[in-house]
Every structure is written in C-alpha cells, then in structure tokens.
Write a protein that holds these residues in place. Structure first.
Motif, short mmCIF file in Angstrom:
data_model
loop_
_atom_site.label_atom_id
_atom_site.label_comp_id
_atom_site.label_asym_id
_atom_site.label_seq_id
_atom_site.Cartn_x
_atom_site.Cartn_y
_atom_site.Cartn_z
N ILE A 195 -2.13 15.85 0.73
CA ILE A 195 -2.44 16.63 1.94
C ILE A 195 -1.36 17.69 2.18
CG2 ILE A 195 -2.67 16.52 4.47
CD1 ILE A 195 -5.08 15.29 3.11
N LEU A 207 -3.53 13.61 8.20
CA LEU A 207 -2.14 13.59 7.74
C LEU A 207 -1.45 14.94 7.91
CD1 LEU A 207 -2.56 11.49 4.49
CD2 LEU A 207 -0.90 11.03 6.29
N GLY A 208 -2.25 15.99 8.02
CA GLY A 208 -1.67 17.31 8.24
C GLY A 208 -0.81 17.35 9.49
N LEU A 264 1.20 15.11 10.47
CA LEU A 264 2.55 14.64 10.12
C LEU A 264 3.36 15.78 9.51
CD1 LEU A 264 4.67 12.36 9.53
CD2 LEU A 264 3.52 12.06 7.33
N TYR A 281 10.58 11.75 3.89
CA TYR A 281 9.68 10.63 4.20
C TYR A 281 9.98 9.50 3.21
CZ TYR A 281 6.97 14.18 6.72
OH TYR A 281 6.57 15.18 7.57
N ALA A 325 -5.57 6.07 7.27
CA ALA A 325 -4.98 4.74 7.40
C ALA A 325 -5.74 3.90 8.42
CB ALA A 325 -3.51 4.86 7.80
N ARG A 383 -9.11 2.44 7.05
CA ARG A 383 -8.88 1.26 6.21
C ARG A 383 -8.68 0.00 7.03
NH1 ARG A 383 -5.28 4.43 2.55
NH2 ARG A 383 -6.50 4.71 0.67
N ARG A 384 -8.05 0.17 8.19
CA ARG A 384 -7.60 -1.00 8.95
C ARG A 384 -8.43 -1.30 10.18
NH1 ARG A 384 -3.68 1.76 6.40
NH2 ARG A 384 -1.99 0.62 5.37
N ASN A 438 5.63 3.39 10.77
CA ASN A 438 4.87 2.92 9.60
C ASN A 438 4.50 1.44 9.60
OD1 ASN A 438 4.80 5.45 8.47
ND2 ASN A 438 6.67 5.16 7.27
N GLU A 439 4.88 0.74 10.64
CA GLU A 439 4.54 -0.70 10.68
C GLU A 439 3.87 -1.05 12.00
OE1 GLU A 439 4.61 -2.58 8.11
OE2 GLU A 439 5.72 -1.19 6.85
N TYR A 468 1.37 5.68 10.80
CA TYR A 468 0.81 5.62 9.45
C TYR A 468 0.92 4.19 8.92
CZ TYR A 468 -0.39 7.58 4.85
OH TYR A 468 -1.02 7.88 3.67
N HIS A 469 0.33 3.95 7.75
CA HIS A 469 0.27 2.59 7.20
C HIS A 469 -0.22 1.63 8.31
CE1 HIS A 469 2.34 4.17 3.71
NE2 HIS A 469 3.48 4.33 4.33
N PHE A 492 0.07 22.78 2.71
CA PHE A 492 0.94 23.44 3.68
C PHE A 492 1.94 24.39 3.03
CE2 PHE A 492 -0.95 20.23 6.20
CZ PHE A 492 -0.87 20.64 7.51
N GLU A 518 -0.49 5.22 -0.31
CA GLU A 518 -0.55 6.06 0.89
C GLU A 518 0.52 7.16 0.88
OE1 GLU A 518 -3.20 3.56 4.06
OE2 GLU A 518 -1.04 3.34 4.31
N VAL A 532 0.81 -1.22 0.00
CA VAL A 532 0.00 0.00 0.00
C VAL A 532 0.85 1.28 0.00
CG1 VAL A 532 -0.19 0.38 2.51
CG2 VAL A 532 -2.17 0.88 1.02
N TYR A 533 2.17 1.12 0.09
CA TYR A 533 3.03 2.29 0.30
C TYR A 533 2.89 3.37 -0.77
CZ TYR A 533 5.05 -0.87 3.71
OH TYR A 533 5.21 -1.75 4.76
#
Lengths: 134, 102, 130
Positions: free
Chosen positions: A29, C112-113, C115, A132, C81, C84-85, C8-9, C40-41, A33, A22, A18-19
């Motif tokens: 998003i 997400l903002g 982040l 990132y 995220a 979804r999960r 992320n995991e 995330y993720h 900014f 996402e 999914v990386y």
C-alpha cells in the motif's frame, strides 16, 4: 506531499505469527505514496525471504512470491543482515533471488536483496525518518 | 540525529533487547518499557551489557512498569534514569526518531 | 509536536494497548497534537464495543472512545486487518451481507494508506506492539 524515508523492520519468521504477511501488505500500500521505502530483515526476519517455502503441510497461503513483486512497485532496497543469516546457519544462497528492473539502464535486472553487516544495518536504521516494526 | 529505541520484551525471554543493543549507536537513547523493565535491575546476567551500553548511550526505564513487576528503583543499574509516561513523551520529542524493538 | 501512534496488539492480551493509551494521554496533556492513532494486526480489537471485562477491570475500548470524544481524536482501524478478525462498522457489515456490526463510537475503519499518511504528516511515529 513530502518525501520521507520509511523503514519496515522485520524480525519475525513467517507463518508462526501474522506480522510478516501484514507487514508486506503495508509495504504494498505504501508504494503508492511515492516515499523512499526500505525493508530490513534482521534476526528471524531473514526466514521471510528464504527460498523454497512450501506451506502445503500447514494449510496456510504461501505469500513468499509476493516479495518478487516488490520491484514492480519500486521497492528494491531489501537489506538483509549478514550476522543474522550466519547465526542461523544460512547464507545469501538460501534467500530468494528477488530482482528489480532499472528503468534508467534499459530495464536491466538487478538484485533487490542487499546483504549488509550489522554495523551497516545500524547505520541504515539510523538514516530513516519513519520506522515501522513488525 | 539520535534515535529513541523502545524495548518492551524481557531480555531473559526474547532477543529484542540484545538486538537493540547491537544496533543502537553512540548518542542514542534506549527506553525499557513493559516486560523489558526487568532488564534495568542490577546483578542480572544481562546487567553487564546494559552497563556497556551506558558508556555512550542513555538508558531509561518506565517507572510504572518496574514497580508493577515488584522491582524497586534502588535496585536498578547506576546511570539508568527512571521516567513516567510524560518523560516517555519527552524522549520521543528529544530524539528525532523512534524505533520499537517489538 | 504532531504524533501518529500505531497500536498493533489487542487489549488485555498485551500491555501495549494500555501503554499506548497512557502515552497518548501524556502527549495530549503536554499540549502535543495526536494526528492519528492507527490500529493494526490484533490492535483492531481495541475498537470493539462488544467487550464486557470484569467490573473491577479497566475498559480499554471505552477509554479510547472517551479519549476520542474528549480530544476529537482520529482513531483508525485498518480495514484489511479488521475484516480478518471480525471487526465491522455498519456500512462495511452491510456491504459484506453480515448481520452485525461492532465498532465502538470514536473509531472509524479505513485503509492502510491512513497509516502512511500519518507517517508523512507527523513529526513522530511511535509504534506499540509485541
């Protein structure tokens, strides 16, 4: 708010994980900014912007057209590594023609995809302030 | 303006370490954590690449990850420094930027 | 120095959640500020309160929760995220017409903002993933 250089490094093919999807969601998003945004496509990441993606056979949403919308968000620096393409038997012709319109030049259409060498990519990565990885 | 490159994949399974080594620049630091720690062991097929990187970069391995995988510190390549989590934090402070090669 | 950490995991599947926890603890011990930890993720799974690992194993979600309480940390789960999960706080669960919520104390769900703001506001951003 301060302006920083944000880099999104994409090294994985789309759909298998999914990386890629996402990562793109973060970029969209982040555009709000008003930061300096760049995307790097290295290694299998180059498949994310390959043209002709067709997901009919796998039952997943084809999100590749979203990359074409990035220009509208003033995200127009998509760096693709030449060596990564070559290692996979690909050329620039295998990539989607992602464009942006330059407001300062009467909305002239310009390519967002910039093919760079590995050495140039290393320099571009080194210039960033927030990286990132996806 | 140096970069700390964090690698967490075994170089024998994935190309993250290889890709990192190809993009890291002179004066940068490379930290091997999690499965990447096995890359610090001398005598492997990738030890030559790591030694080449040591010529103009600093290379670190997270000690806990090395030990967890049964590799003692006396087996690592000369010049690689062993750090703990506190040392990991110091590396992120000493280098202005970090990039994770996930 | 001010840090934003991205995880992320999910816990157990990958070591990255453990490494991130150790990193955050070490940074706090050294007197640094953790501006935010953003999940995330599959990293959103670090925030579930409905996890029961074997008794002799670590309880990663609880460790985050305890750390948040101890140090007043801002632990943020990405809403997109999470949806979804299947990670929901009470408000979001209600809004979606669902019958349960499962966020552990100390975490909050946001966009997400958060982040990007972390990236702008912090001196360092460190990513833990797979």
């Amino acid at each position: 708010m301060a302006t920083k250089k944000f880099m999104y490094v994409n090294r994985k093919a789309p759909y298998g994980t999914v990386y890629a999807l996402e990562s793109l969601e973060v970029v969209l998003i982040a555009a709000a900014f008003e930061q300096e945004v760049s995307l790097a496509f290295i290694d299998d990441g180059v498949y994310q912007i390959a043209k002709g993606q067709n997901t009919d056979g796998i039952g997943m949403k084809n999100f590749s057209s979203t990359y074409n919308a990035l220009g509208d968000y003033e995200v127009n620096k998509l760096y693709v590594e030449k060596e990564s393409l070559e290692e996979r038997g690909l050329t620039a012709d295998d990539l989607m023609p992602i464009m942006w319109e330059d407001e300062d030049e009467d909305w002239a259409e310009k390519p967002s995809v910039r093919i760079v060498s590995r050495a140039e990519m290393a320099d571009i990565l080194a210039e960033q302030e927030v990286t990132y990885s996806f | 303006m140096s970069m700390l490159h964090i690698v967490n994949k075994s170089p024998f399974e994935r190309n993250a370490m290889d890709s990192c080594l190809k993009h890291a620049r002179e004066g940068d630091a490379i930290l091997m954590i999690e499965d990447a720690a096995v890359g610090a062991v001398d005598g492997s097929t990738i030890a030559g690449d790591i030694k080449a990187a040591l010529a103009d970069k600093t290379v670190y391995v997270l000690g806990g990850d090395l030990a967890a995988r049964g590799m003692s510190e006396d087996r690592i390549i000369d010049g690689i420094k062993v750090v703990d989590y506190a040392g990991f934090v110091d590396l992120t402070v000493e280098n202005e930027k970090t990039q994770s090669w996930v | 120095m001010k840090f934003t950490v991205m995880v992320n995991e999910g816990p157990y599947q990958h070591q990255s959640a453990d490494t991130a926890l150790h990193f955050v603890r070490a940074a706090l011990e050294k007197g640094h500020e953790i501006f935010r930890v953003f999940f995330y993720h599959d990293g959103v799974n670090n925030g579930t309160r409905i996890a029961v690992p074997p008794k002799d194993d670590r309880l990663i979600q609880q460790e985050w929760s305890n750390l948040a309480k101890e140090h007043d940390l801002d632990l943020v789960i990405c809403i997109a995220a999470a949806q979804r999960r299947g990670l929901m706080d009470a408000a979001e669960s209600k809004r979606q017409g669902l019958d349960a919520d499962n966020i552990i104390e100390g975490f909050r769900i946001s966009g997400l903002g958060q982040l990007i703001e972390g990236g702008i506001q912090s001196d360092r951003t460190v990513v833990f993933g797979d």
